[in-house]
Enzyme design. Structure first.
Site, PDB file in Angstrom:
ATOM      1  CG  HIS A 198      -2.136  -0.875   1.005  1.00  0.00           C
ATOM      2  ND1 HIS A 198      -2.807  -1.498   2.026  1.00  0.00           N
ATOM      3  CD2 HIS A 198      -2.785  -1.227  -0.131  1.00  0.00           C
ATOM      4  CE1 HIS A 198      -3.830  -2.188   1.534  1.00  0.00           C
ATOM      5  NE2 HIS A 198      -3.832  -2.027   0.233  1.00  0.00           N
TER       6      HIS A 198
ATOM      7  CD  GLU B  84     -26.898  14.122  -7.628  1.00  0.00           C
ATOM      8  OE1 GLU B  84     -25.894  14.243  -6.908  1.00  0.00           O
ATOM      9  OE2 GLU B  84     -27.823  14.963  -7.671  1.00  0.00           O
TER      10      GLU B  84
ATOM     11  CG  ASP C 106     -25.232  12.039  -3.634  1.00  0.00           C
ATOM     12  OD1 ASP C 106     -24.680  11.571  -2.625  1.00  0.00           O
ATOM     13  OD2 ASP C 106     -25.581  13.217  -3.734  1.00  0.00           O
TER      14      ASP C 106
ATOM     15  CB  CYS D 230     -19.940  15.481 -13.132  1.00  0.00           C
ATOM     16  SG  CYS D 230     -21.496  15.391 -12.221  1.00  0.00           S
TER      17      CYS D 230
END
Length: 592
Positions: free
Chosen positions: A191, A439, A463, A510
Site C-alpha cells: 500500500h 443521482e 450519490d 461528473c
C-alpha cells in the site's frame, strides 16, 4: 559510486540530496504483570484500541481528501486488521493467562499475524504484512502514550531514505518537497507503493541494506523506471541523468501543449469531451490551461459554507463568483453551474432550514428539495446566474431531482426569474440549457419521462452509488460497500446512457468515478462521450482516451458488466489499463 537495485513501484527520475528518516518502529520488551493488574491492563488495551481506531480513521480521511477516496480506502484495510476479533482475543488471552503487559501481548500477536501473512503462497497477502506492522505501531504508540513521529521532511526538496515507510507515513508526504522515496524493504503491491504512485513520487523499494552507506545530504540518483539507486554518482553520471530529466520535462511540456486541443480523440476517430469539476472560481484558469472542453460541474456550495459571519451570501456575492468563472471560460467553453447541493444539516448553526434535526440528512431536506423549500435563496442564485450569463456560455443543472414534479417546479421558477429580466429589460442569455443530475435509482427508472423535457443529463456517481448500495459513504462500518466499480452502478450508468441516447440528450459523468484512470475506458465503453474530472486529471484522462479505440472500450465494458463483484471489476480495469500503458507509453529510460 555505489549501485543498488530494487523494485520500481513509481516511475520517474530524481537527482538530489538524501534525508535519512529515523526508524519510527515502536519496540517493547517482555514485561510481566501481577494477576491483580489484569483488569486494568485490559481496560488500558480497550482505550488504546479506541484511540488507534480514531487515528486510522483520521489518516483515511486525510488521504481521501488529499489524493482521493480510492487511496483513503487503503486505511479501511488497516481498520479491518485492528477490528479482527481473533487478533483481539489473542492479545486479551495473553494478558489474562500469561500475565504479560498489553504492549508485549499486542506486539507478539501482530508479529504472529504478519508472519502468517508472509508465509502464504499468494504474494498479495505477504504485501499486507506491512499494513499489519503499521497498525501494530499505531496501537503500541497509543498503549505507550508516545506519539508517533511525523516524517520529518527537509526544508528543501530531497530524496527520503528509510528502512521501511508505512502507508500512514507515505500518505502524509508533501509531493512538492519529496523528490523520491527509497526503502530497504517493501514490495511492488504494498500500500505504501500504491500511495507513492498516487502522489507521483518516483519510488524504489526493496533495495536491501543500503542505509549504512547513506547520510543526510549525500548526493543520490533514483531511477524509478529501472528500480535503481546510485549513491555518490560521478559528474558524468549526473550529467547523463540530468539529460534524461530534461527530456522528461520537455515531454511533459509537449503533452501539456497538446492537451490544449479541446477534444481527446480515440484511435478510431471518436471525439471525447474532457470537462472539469470545480468548486472555486480561481480553478477555472487551470481548466483553460489544461485544455478542458468546458466545466461539466461548477459546485456552488462553497459560497454558503465559507462564510463565518452568520450571513447568507447575497446576489452580488453569487454574481461576482459566476462572472469570474464565465469570463475565464468565455463563450467557446460551456460552464455547467449546479444550483446549491446542500443539505439542511450542512448550513452552519443558526441558519439551518430544517424544522427539526434530521435523523438521516442524506435522505432528508437537501439539494433541489431545499431549493424548492427556500425559493428566496433559489431565486437569488438564479438571478445571479442570469446576470453572469452574458459573460460566457453557461447551463444550469439541478441536483438530486427524483420526480418529474421537482423538475417542473425548478424549471418553472427558473423561467419566472427569466421573465423578471425580460420585464426589466435586463441583459441575459435567453438560451440557457437546463439539465438534471442523475443521482438516484428513481431518476434512472424514470429517465424516459425526464428525457422528454430535460436538455441534458449528468451522472453523479457518488450519490448514485450511495443510494443504490444503501450505504452512507462516511460510515466506517459499511463503507466497504461504497465501491465505484459496483456492478449495480455500472448497469445503472448503462441504462442511463441508453435512454438518453434514444432521446438525443447529451449525457456526461461528473462523479469521482471519472477521475480514476482505470475507469476511463470502461465509461467510454458504456457509451459516454463526455467525462468531467478534477482539473488535475484532465491531461491523463485525455491521454487515456487517445490510447484506446471505442471497440476496445466496448469489449472492456462488456467484460466488466459480466463480473459479480466490485473487486473483480477493479482488478480487471487496472490490468487492462496497465497492459495498454505498457504498449503505448515508452519507458522514460528511452528518453536518452
Amino acid at each position: 559510486m555505489k549501485y543498488y537495485h530494487g523494485i520500481p513501484v513509481s516511475p520517474g527520475v530524481a537527482i538530489g540530496l538524501v534525508t535519512v528518516l529515523a526508524n519510527n518502529r515502536v519496540s517493547v520488551r517482555r514485561r510481566m504483570i501481577e494477576p491483580s493488574q489484569v483488569p486494568s491492563e485490559l481496560q488500558r488495551l480497550d482505550d488504546a484500541f479506541e484511540r488507534a481506531q480514531s487515528s486510522i480513521v483520521k489518516s483515511r480521511d486525510e488521504a481521501s481528501e488529499q489524493i482521493g477516496e480510492q487511496y483513503g480506502r487503503i486505511f479501511d484495510a488497516h481498520l479491518m486488521f485492528l477490528q479482527d476479533p481473533s487478533l483481539r482475543r489473542m492479545i486479551e488471552n495473553a494478558i489474562t493467562n500469561e500475565h504479560v503487559s498489553a504492549e508485549y501481548a499486542a506486539a507478539t500477536a501482530f508479529d504472529y499475524y504478519a508472519q502468517r501473512l508472509r508465509s502464504l503462497p499468494d504474494a498479495t497477502y505477504a504485501e499486507r504484512a506491512s499494513d499489519v506492522a503499521d497498525v501494530k505501531d499505531c496501537l503500541l504508540s497509543e498503549l505507550t502514550l508516545v506519539a508517533r513521529d511525523e516524517v520529518a521532511e527537509s526544508e528543501n526538496r530531497s530524496i527520503l531514505a528509510a528502512s521501511f515507510l508505512a502507508p500512514s507515513e507515505a500518505s502524509k508526504l508533501d509531493a512538492e518537497k519529496t523528490l523520491a522515496i527509497i526503502t530497504e524493504n517493501g514490495g511492488r503491491g504494498s500500500h505504501t507503493a500504491i500511495v507513492a504512485s498516487a502522489l507521483g513520487i518516483p519510488t524504489v523499494v526493496g533495495l536491501g541494506p543500503f542505509l549504512s552507506d547513506v547520510y543526510d545530504n549525500c548526493l543520490a540518483i533514483v531511477d524509478g523506471d529501472k528500480g535503481q539507486l546510485i549513491l555518490d554518482p560521478t559528474l558524468e553520471v549526473v550529467e547523463e541523468y540530468q539529460r534524461k530529466l530534461d527530456a522528461l520535462k520537455e515531454d511533459r511540456r509537449r503533452r501539456l501543449q497538446m492537451s490544449r486541443k479541446l477534444y481527446a480523440t480515440t484511435t478510431d476517430g471518436v471525439d471525447v469531451a474532457v470537462e472539469a469539476n470545480i468548486e472555486f472560481p480561481y480553478e477555472a484558469k487551470k481548466c483553460v490551461e489544461y485544455g478542458a472542453v468546458g466545466i461539466g460541474l461548477y459546485r456552488t456550495e462553497f459560497l454558503y459554507l465559507t462564510d463565518t459571519n452568520g450571513v447568507l451570501p447575497d446576489e452580488e456575492t453569487h454574481f461576482k463568483a459566476y462572472r469570474e468563472v464565465l469570463s475565464t471560460m468565455g463563450h467557446d467553453r460551456l460552464t455547467v453551474i449546479r444550483t446549491f447541493d446542500l443539505g439542511a444539516d450542512k448550513i452552519p448553526e443558526g441558519r439551518s432550514f430544517a424544522r427539526e434535526k434530521e435523523p438521516n440528512p442524506f435522505m432528508g431536506l437537501r439539494s433541489v428539495r431545499l431549493s424548492l423549500r427556500r425559493t428566496d435563496m433559489f431565486r437569488e442564485q438564479l438571478r445571479a446566474i442570469l446576470r453572469a450569463s452574458v459573460y460566457g456560455k453557461c447551463a444550469v443543472m439541478f441536483p438530486l431531482v427524483t420526480t418529474i414534479r421537482e423538475w417542473r417546479q425548478a424549471k418553472m421558477i427558473f423561467h419566472d426569474v427569466c421573465e423578471e429580466f425580460v420585464e426589466k429589460n435586463a441583459p441575459f442569455d435567453s438560451n440557457i440549457p437546463l439539465g438534471i443530475m442523475v443521482e438516484t435509482p428513481a431518476a434512472v427508472v424514470m429517465l424516459d419521462q425526464f428525457a422528454r423535457e430535460v436538455d441534458f443529463f449528468s451522472i453523479g456517481t457518488n450519490d448514485l452509488l450511495q443510494y443504490t448500495q444503501a450505504v452512507d459513504r462516511s460510515n466506517k462500518e459499511v463503507n466497504s460497500l461504497y465501491a465505484q466499480e459496483s456492478p449495480a452502478l455500472l448497469r445503472l450508468i448503462r441504462r442511463t446512457i441508453e435512454v438518453a441516447n434514444t432521446y438525443g440528450r447529451p449525457t456526461a459523468v461528473c462523479g469521482q468515478m471519472a477521475s480514476v484512470p482505470a475507469n476511463v475506458p470502461l465509461l467510454l465503453g458504456l457509451g459516454l462521450r463526455a467525462l468531467s474530472v478534477s482539473p488535475e486529471s484532465i491531461l491523463e484522462t485525455k491521454e487515456i482516451c487517445e490510447w484506446f479505440s471505442i471497440q476496445e472500450c466496448e469489449t472492456i465494458a462488456r467484460q466488466a458488466l459480466m463480473m459479480e463483484t466490485a473487486d473483480d471489476v477493479r482488478a480487471y480495469l487496472r490490468e487492462s489499463l496497465n497492459r495498454k500503458r505498457s504498449e503505448v507509453v515508452p519507458s522514460s529510460s528511452d528518453a536518452t
